[in-house]
Design an enzyme around this catalytic site. Sequence first.
Site, PDB file in Angstrom:
ATOM      1  N   LYS A  88       0.559 -21.933  70.796  1.00 15.22           N
ATOM      2  CA  LYS A  88       2.007 -22.152  70.546  1.00 15.22           C
ATOM      3  C   LYS A  88       2.222 -23.517  69.925  1.00 15.22           C
ATOM      4  O   LYS A  88       1.390 -24.430  70.061  1.00 15.22           O
ATOM      5  CB  LYS A  88       2.823 -22.039  71.838  1.00 15.22           C
ATOM      6  CG  LYS A  88       2.497 -23.075  72.925  1.00 15.22           C
ATOM      7  CD  LYS A  88       3.240 -24.397  72.790  1.00 15.22           C
ATOM      8  CE  LYS A  88       2.705 -25.428  73.769  1.00 15.22           C
ATOM      9  NZ  LYS A  88       2.880 -26.802  73.480  1.00 15.22           N
ATOM     10  N   ALA A 128      -4.927 -30.260  72.887  1.00 16.62           N
ATOM     11  CA  ALA A 128      -4.402 -30.402  71.528  1.00 16.62           C
ATOM     12  C   ALA A 128      -2.882 -30.314  71.454  1.00 16.62           C
ATOM     13  O   ALA A 128      -2.293 -30.592  70.423  1.00 16.62           O
ATOM     14  CB  ALA A 128      -5.000 -29.311  70.640  1.00 16.62           C
ATOM     15  N   ASP A 131       3.387 -23.902  80.620  1.00 12.47           N
ATOM     16  CA  ASP A 131       3.423 -23.137  79.376  1.00 12.47           C
ATOM     17  C   ASP A 131       3.046 -21.669  79.569  1.00 12.47           C
ATOM     18  O   ASP A 131       3.184 -20.863  78.656  1.00 12.47           O
ATOM     19  CB  ASP A 131       2.467 -23.750  78.342  1.00 12.47           C
ATOM     20  CG  ASP A 131       3.000 -25.063  77.789  1.00 12.47           C
ATOM     21  OD1 ASP A 131       4.230 -25.281  77.865  1.00 12.47           O
ATOM     22  OD2 ASP A 131       2.192 -25.862  77.287  1.00 12.47           O
TER      23      ASP A 131
HETATM   24  P1  ATP Z   1      -0.505 -27.933  76.614  1.00 15.31           P
HETATM   25  O1  ATP Z   1       0.109 -27.841  75.269  1.00 15.31           O
HETATM   26  O2  ATP Z   1      -0.140 -26.793  77.528  1.00 15.31           O
HETATM   27  O3  ATP Z   1      -0.372 -29.271  77.253  1.00 15.31           O
HETATM   28  P2  ATP Z   1      -3.137 -28.523  75.657  1.00 15.31           P
HETATM   29  O4  ATP Z   1      -3.463 -27.804  74.386  1.00 15.31           O
HETATM   30  O5  ATP Z   1      -2.714 -29.935  75.524  1.00 15.31           O
HETATM   31  O6  ATP Z   1      -2.059 -27.670  76.427  1.00 15.31           O
HETATM   32  P3  ATP Z   1      -5.329 -27.315  76.999  1.00 15.31           P
HETATM   33  O7  ATP Z   1      -6.052 -26.811  75.809  1.00 15.31           O
HETATM   34  O8  ATP Z   1      -4.584 -26.343  77.808  1.00 15.31           O
HETATM   35  O9  ATP Z   1      -4.344 -28.507  76.605  1.00 15.31           O
HETATM   36  O10 ATP Z   1      -6.418 -28.075  77.867  1.00 15.31           O
HETATM   37  C1  ATP Z   1      -6.156 -29.223  78.605  1.00 15.31           C
HETATM   38  C2  ATP Z   1      -7.345 -29.504  79.536  1.00 15.31           C
HETATM   39  O11 ATP Z   1      -7.553 -28.387  80.386  1.00 15.31           O
HETATM   40  C3  ATP Z   1      -8.628 -29.753  78.806  1.00 15.31           C
HETATM   41  O12 ATP Z   1      -9.016 -31.062  79.072  1.00 15.31           O
HETATM   42  C4  ATP Z   1      -9.645 -28.742  79.351  1.00 15.31           C
HETATM   43  O13 ATP Z   1     -10.809 -29.362  79.795  1.00 15.31           O
HETATM   44  C5  ATP Z   1      -8.947 -28.069  80.511  1.00 15.31           C
HETATM   45  N1  ATP Z   1      -9.049 -26.601  80.494  1.00 15.31           N
HETATM   46  C6  ATP Z   1      -9.049 -25.814  81.575  1.00 15.31           C
HETATM   47  N2  ATP Z   1      -9.133 -24.520  81.248  1.00 15.31           N
HETATM   48  C7  ATP Z   1      -9.167 -24.450  79.914  1.00 15.31           C
HETATM   49  C8  ATP Z   1      -9.245 -23.373  78.983  1.00 15.31           C
HETATM   50  N3  ATP Z   1      -9.316 -22.099  79.387  1.00 15.31           N
HETATM   51  N4  ATP Z   1      -9.253 -23.675  77.678  1.00 15.31           N
HETATM   52  C9  ATP Z   1      -9.174 -24.958  77.277  1.00 15.31           C
HETATM   53  N5  ATP Z   1      -9.116 -26.010  78.101  1.00 15.31           N
HETATM   54  C10 ATP Z   1      -9.107 -25.771  79.420  1.00 15.31           C
END
Ligand code: ATP
Length: 289
Positions: free
Chosen positions: A12, A97, A136
């Site tokens: 998203k 990300a 989310d």
């Molecule tokens: P958001 O936008 O919801 O904040 P994000 O893209 O910033 O999400 P995620 O990719 O959800 O962050 O990952 C954040 C942390 O969660 C990472 O440091 C990772 O090690 C951990 N993590 C736990 N489960 C997962 C997964 N299935 N895929 C990716 N990262 C994961």
Amino acid sequence: MMHEVSLRAYAKINLLLDITEKLPNGYHALHMIMQSVGLFDEVTLARGERSIECDDPSVPTDSRNIAWKAADAFAEATGADCAGTRILLKKHIPSAAGLAGGSADGAAVLTGLNLLYETHLTAEALCRIGAKVGADIPFCLTGGTRLALNIGDVLAPLPPLENVTIVLAKPARGVSTKEAYAAFDDARDVSHVRLPSLLFDAAKGDWSRVFSRTCNTFEQFVEVPERVPIKTVMRRNGCTFSMMSGSGPTVFGVFPTRGAAEACAQQLRAIVPDVFVCDPVPCGVQVMQ
Ligand code: ATP
């Protein structure tokens, strides 16, 4: 009885992300407009010994994985004997990300377990379970174009963002969402958007007016050195709008044509390692078989 289910878990972007306050329970109240995009992880659930396998070595495969937490929350809520579920994750969405990669996987796990164990939970019930695991996840369960309020668990559909192409540019260094919220807690003089008038335009599908006034609060205090150069390249290539997604560091650009988006992506690859070109999509999770 099903033995295996494969799903796509879509990333998203935030077309609005305003943090309004820190709640007494430590959560943050949010005003968000979310949009699913065509970059996805492949999630397969199979009956077997409980485990997570993931092709990205930087993602934990134990109880720290959001997919694992989602399976635990599902088991607790339903009493389903899903302790023995193998979860296979083929990652395409970069981690940490701001693209909700982990939450998307969690939403796919909840959707898949509901099919695999024939628990027939409603969308609302899945949403309540998901909200306990991550802010989310409720959005990722339904996806498309939505307003998300409170802690992400109050959702309403909005007219789709259509006929555009999205470019995602992710700088090398990830951002910890937890640290980003801690920076908000320490910040002074954070400016906010007026949601009612923004919603008036969003509800009409007048995205160009939304883009002229929306914001991502995190841009005010999360340092992403590549943000300005990325936006400059996007603007030079004719983007309609660009902003950081989630707590960063990914910056997205909305382009009127695929050609302009591809040309921009080519130039961005000289600045950041991960660049994706994708379309808005109308769902967060898609069952493939
Ligand atoms: P958001 O936008 O919801 O904040 P994000 O893209 O910033 O999400 P995620 O990719 O959800 O962050 O990952 C954040 C942390 O969660 C990472 O440091 C990772 O090690 C951990 N993590 C736990 N489960 C997962 C997964 N299935 N895929 C990716 N990262 C994961």
